[in-house]
Structure formats: structure tokens, C-alpha cells
Design a protein around this motif. Structure first.
Motif, mmCIF file in Angstrom:
data_model
loop_
_atom_site.group_PDB
_atom_site.id
_atom_site.type_symbol
_atom_site.label_atom_id
_atom_site.label_comp_id
_atom_site.label_asym_id
_atom_site.label_seq_id
_atom_site.Cartn_x
_atom_site.Cartn_y
_atom_site.Cartn_z
ATOM 1 N N ILE A 11 -18.945 -9.725 22.524
ATOM 2 C CA ILE A 11 -19.903 -10.710 22.043
ATOM 3 C C ILE A 11 -20.698 -10.037 20.939
ATOM 4 O O ILE A 11 -20.951 -8.831 20.996
ATOM 5 N N PHE A 12 -21.075 -10.822 19.920
ATOM 6 C CA PHE A 12 -21.634 -10.175 18.735
ATOM 7 C C PHE A 12 -22.458 -11.127 17.882
ATOM 8 O O PHE A 12 -22.394 -12.347 18.037
ATOM 9 N N ASP A 56 -24.347 -14.524 19.272
ATOM 10 C CA ASP A 56 -23.916 -15.787 18.669
ATOM 11 C C ASP A 56 -22.444 -16.122 18.894
ATOM 12 O O ASP A 56 -22.096 -17.295 19.008
ATOM 13 N N PHE A 57 -21.570 -15.118 18.914
ATOM 14 C CA PHE A 57 -20.132 -15.356 18.940
ATOM 15 C C PHE A 57 -19.442 -14.451 19.953
ATOM 16 O O PHE A 57 -20.014 -13.464 20.403
ATOM 17 N N GLY A 58 -18.194 -14.775 20.252
ATOM 18 C CA GLY A 58 -17.400 -13.935 21.128
ATOM 19 C C GLY A 58 -15.930 -14.000 20.774
ATOM 20 O O GLY A 58 -15.444 -15.022 20.289
ATOM 21 N N LEU A 94 -21.528 -6.205 22.049
ATOM 22 C CA LEU A 94 -21.334 -5.677 23.391
ATOM 23 C C LEU A 94 -19.884 -5.918 23.771
ATOM 24 O O LEU A 94 -19.404 -7.043 23.680
ATOM 25 N N GLU A 95 -19.187 -4.857 24.171
ATOM 26 C CA GLU A 95 -17.795 -4.967 24.603
ATOM 27 C C GLU A 95 -17.727 -5.011 26.128
ATOM 28 O O GLU A 95 -18.496 -4.336 26.808
#
Length: 104
Positions: A11-12, A56-58, A94-95
Motif C-alpha cells: 500500500i502506498f 491511497d493505493f495498493g 508498506l509491504e
């Protein structure tokens, strides 16, 4: 990690505002680049909708096993993508790497 499949998620946030042409282009091109790497299965792009975190995204993808995951991480296309796209356009991330828990 064993011979079990691995679900790799990240997620980023981007330096681009959500909904801009630049953000959409990053997501589209990332999918085209990363999904083309042979070890990647089930590549998906997501937009965060929960108020419980501020990402915001993944991206999500599956690898058949730890050998495929390792091969992906050192694949020249992935290495180039990280250096020339990810590090320049992603502000934080975050991974998460998961395997199915078989002993439940």
C-alpha cells in the motif's frame, strides 16, 4: 518461506495527487510493467477507501512459492522499475507478504 504461494501486497502514496493524469498513468504503467514479469500472477491495482489508514493505493500479486518471489525481486525489469519509477514517484509505502495458514 516454503513451497506455499505468497501473496505480496504493497500500500502506498504517490507524489501525484489522487485522480490526476500522472497518478493514473503511474498505476497503468506499473500494472503493465510488473504484471509482465513471468513470476507474477494475479496482479491487481486498488484504490484505498477506508478511513482507518492514510494510504491511497495498493498493488497485490501472487507468487507460486518463495523461489518465484525471490526471482521477482531480482528480475531486471523489477529492479529497473524500482529505481526509475517507484523511488521517484512513491512517497511512502508498506509491504505485506502473506502465506495461507494451513493449521487453522
Amino acid at each position: 518461506m516454503s513451497g506455499q504461494a505468497i501473496k505480496h501486497m504493497v500500500i502506498f502514496n504517490l507524489k501525484h495527487e489522487v485522480g490526476t493524469r500522472e497518478a493514473k498513468l503511474f498505476l497503468q504503467e506499473s500494472q503493465a510493467i510488473l504484471a509482465a514479469i513471468p513470476q507474477v500472477q494475479q496482479f491487481e491495482v486498488f484504490r484505498q477507501v477506508s478511513g482507518k489508514n492514510d494510504y491511497d493505493f495498493g498493488f497485490s500479486m501472487v507468487f507460486a512459492d518463495s523461489a518465484d518471489y525471490s526471482a521477482y525481486n531480482i528480475h531486471p525489469v523489477h529492479v529497473d522499475y524500482v529505481k526509475n519509477r517507484w523511488e521517484k514517484e512513491v512517497t511512502r509505502f508498506l509491504e505485506i507478504d502473506l502465506q495461507l495458514e494451513s493449521e487453522l
